[in-house]
Design an enzyme around this catalytic site. Structure first.
Site, short mmCIF file in Angstrom:
data_model
loop_
_atom_site.label_atom_id
_atom_site.label_comp_id
_atom_site.label_asym_id
_atom_site.label_seq_id
_atom_site.Cartn_x
_atom_site.Cartn_y
_atom_site.Cartn_z
N SER A 182 0.79 -1.23 0.00
CA SER A 182 0.00 0.00 0.00
C SER A 182 0.83 1.28 0.00
CB SER A 182 -0.96 -0.01 1.18
OG SER A 182 -0.25 -0.20 2.38
N HIS A 210 -5.48 -3.82 -2.17
CA HIS A 210 -5.24 -2.84 -3.24
C HIS A 210 -5.27 -3.46 -4.63
CE1 HIS A 210 -4.48 0.80 -0.93
NE2 HIS A 210 -4.00 -0.01 0.00
N LYS A 241 -12.13 -0.17 -0.86
CA LYS A 241 -11.26 0.60 -1.77
C LYS A 241 -11.94 0.65 -3.15
CE LYS A 241 -7.37 -0.74 1.10
NZ LYS A 241 -7.35 0.41 2.00
N1 PMP Z 1 -4.91 -4.76 3.95
C1 PMP Z 1 -4.25 -3.82 3.26
C2 PMP Z 1 -3.07 -4.21 2.42
C3 PMP Z 1 -4.70 -2.48 3.29
O1 PMP Z 1 -4.06 -1.54 2.59
C4 PMP Z 1 -5.82 -2.16 4.08
C5 PMP Z 1 -6.37 -0.75 4.14
N2 PMP Z 1 -5.45 0.23 4.44
C6 PMP Z 1 -6.46 -3.18 4.79
C7 PMP Z 1 -5.98 -4.46 4.70
C8 PMP Z 1 -7.63 -2.87 5.68
O2 PMP Z 1 -8.78 -2.75 4.91
P1 PMP Z 1 -10.10 -2.07 5.53
O3 PMP Z 1 -9.95 -0.59 5.37
O4 PMP Z 1 -11.20 -2.66 4.75
O5 PMP Z 1 -10.14 -2.46 6.96
#
Ligand code: PMP
Length: 393
Positions: A182, A210, A241
Site C-alpha cells: 500500500s 489494493h 477501496k
Molecule cells: N490490507 C491492506 C493491504 C490495506 O491496505 C488495508 C487498508 N489500508 C487493509 C488491509 C484494511 O482494509 P479495511 O480498510 O477494509 O479495513
C-alpha cells in the site's frame, strides 16, 4: 477526569508536535470524489482508494437505498445468532463465483478479516512466514496468534526460502503477503511465492486490498492477474477501496469458510455489515462485470500521471500500480509538500516515519478512473510548481 491521564496524553501529543507528526484530521464536506471539498476548499483528491470512483456510482447508491427500504439499517445481532441475512448469503455466493473459489466469507472490514483469520487459523505448532512490509492488520493478526513467526525481507525470495527452511518442521506453514503493497505500490511476485510454497509444502495467503477491483480480469485480483487461480489457498480482499463501499472478505475452500464461521473472533463477536453496505457490494460486482471500461480508464490515468511525474524528475519509487509515491526525503519535507499542494488545490497526504522510513517520507498519490484529463493536468502543474519550490526537481 483523571488528571494524570490528561497530562500523559498532553505530553504524547506535544512529542508528536515537536516531531512535526501531529496532524489534524482533514474533513470532507459531502461525498468522497475525485474533486471534493476538504476543509472547506475544493481540491483534486489524490489520496483516496476510490480507484474506480464507485463511492458515488448511481448503481451502488440505488442498491444501498433500496436495501434500507427492504431490510432496514442494521443486522441487530452477530451472524451466528440471527445477524446473517439473505443478502449476506447472496453476496458470499456471488463473490465465490466471481473469485473462482469454492466459498467466501465476509467481515466488517479488511482489517477484521486479517485479524480474525490469522488468529483463528494459525495455532501453536504452526508457522507464519510473512513479508516485512505486510499491512498492520496482518501484523496484528500475527501478534494474536500462537504460531511461530518468520518475517522475510520485503519481496526477497532468497530470504523467503531461508525462512521456509527454518519453519520446515511446523504442522501448517502459511506464507502471507500483500498482493500490492500500500505504501510503495509494488507487487509481490506471486508466481515465485507459489512455486516456493509448493516446493516446501506451505499454504499461501494473499491480502488483495489494493488489487481487488484493480488487477486481474474485471478486477478479480492479483491471483487472477498472475494466472494462478486454484493455486493460492487464501485470498483476502476489501470492499472499502475499489469496490467503493465498506467491508472485507476471504475467498478459498469451503472448509476454510466453515472453520472461520466457528472460530474467527471478529466474526463471532461483532455484528456483520449492514444490508445497505452488502447491497452496494453486490452492485459493485455488477459494475465490475458490466463496465470494464472503468478499469481501463484507471490504468490509462495511472500511466499518464506516473509518466508526467517521472518526466518532471520526481523520485516516484518502483510502483507498478495506481499507487504512486512522490518521495520527499524527510518527514518535514513530505508534510511541506503536502501542505503546499493543498494550497495549490491538490490533496495528497504526506506520509512519514513510522509508516515509511524517514528518508523515504513522501506524499502518496492514487489516481482514479473518475479523474478527468484536466484534473490530472492541473495536479501535474501543481506538482511541478511546488516541486521546484522545494528543490525536489
Ligand atoms: N490490507 C491492506 C493491504 C490495506 O491496505 C488495508 C487498508 N489500508 C487493509 C488491509 C484494511 O482494509 P479495511 O480498510 O477494509 O479495513
Amino acid at each position: 477526569m483523571q488528571e494524570a491521564l490528561r497530562s500523559r496524553l498532553d505530553s504524547e501529543i506535544n512529542n508528536l508536535k515537536q516531531k512535526h507528526m501531529f496532524r489534524q484530521l482533514r474533513v470532507v464536506d459531502g461525498a468522497e470524489k475525485a474533486v471534493c471539498i476538504i476543509d472547506g476548499k475544493e481540491v483534486i483528491n489524490l489520496s483516496s482508494n476510490n480507484y474506480l470512483g464507485l463511492t458515488t456510482h448511481p448503481r451502488l447508491m440505488e442498491a444501498a437505498t433500496e436495501a434500507i427500504r427492504t431490510h432496514g439499517v442494521g443486522t441487530a445481532a452477530v451472524r451466528t445468532i440471527i445477524g446473517t441475512m439473505d443478502l449476506h448469503q447472496e453476496l458470499e455466493e456471488r463473490l465465490a463465483t466471481f473469485k473462482h473459489t469454492e466459498a467466501t466469507l465476509t467481515f466488517q472490514s479488511g482489517f477484521a478479516s486479517n485479524q480474525g483469520i490469522i488468529q483463528a487459523l494459525m495455532e501453536e505448532g504452526d508457522a507464519i512466514i510473512s513479508d516485512e512490509l505486510n499491512h498492520a492488520s496482518i501484523i496484528d493478526g500475527i501478534r494474536l496468534s500462537k504460531a511461530s513467526r518468520h518475517i522475510y525481507k520485503h519481496v526477497d525470495m532468497n530470504d523467503l526460502e531461508a525462512k521456509l527452511k527454518e519453519a520446515q518442521s511446523a504442522r501448517t506453514k502459511v506464507i502471507i503477503t500483500d498482493g500490492v503493497f500500500s505504501m510503495d505500490g509494488d507487487m509481490t511476485p506471486m508466481p515465485d511465492i507459489v512455486a516456493l510454497a509448493e516446493q516446501y509444502g506451505a499454504a499461501t495467503y494473499v491480502d488483495d486490498a489494493h488489487a481487488s477491483g484493480v488487477l486481474g480480469r474485471n478486477g478479480r485480483g492479483s491471483v487472477d492477474h498472475w494466472d494462478l487461480n486454484g493455486r493460492v489457498d487464501i485470498q483476502v480482499g476489501t470492499f472499502s477501496k475499489a469496490f467503493g463501499s465498506q467491508g472485507g472478505y476471504v475467498a478459498g475452500i469451503q472448509p476454510l469458510r466453515d472453520f472461520l464461521v466457528h472460530r474467527a473472533r471478529t466474526m463471532l463477536f461483532s455484528n456483520a455489515l449492514p444490508p445497505s453496505v452488502i447491497a452496494s457490494c453486490l452492485a459493485a460486482i455488477d459494475v465490475l462485470e458490466t463496465e470494464p471500461e472503468l478499469i481501463d480508464r484507471l490504468w490509462e490515468n495511472t500511466r499518464y500521471f506516473k509518466g508526467a511525474l517521472a518526466k518532471l524528475g520526481f523520485d516516484i519509487g518502483s510502483s507498478v500500480t495506481p499507487i504512486t509515491p512522490v518521495i520527499a526525503g524527510s518527514g518535514e519535507k513530505a508534510m511541506k509538500l503536502s501542505d503546499r499542494l493543498f494550497e495549490e488545490g491538490v490533496f495528497a497526504q504526506g506520509i512519514g516515519y513510522p509508516t515509511v522510513p524517514e528518508a523515504r517520507s513522501r506524499v502518496r498519490t492514487i489516481v482514479t478512473a473518475a479523474h478527468t484529463q484536466e484534473n490530472l493536468d492541473t495536479a501535474i502543474g501543481a506538482f511541478e510548481k511546488v516541486g521546484h519550490e522545494l528543490g525536489l526537481i
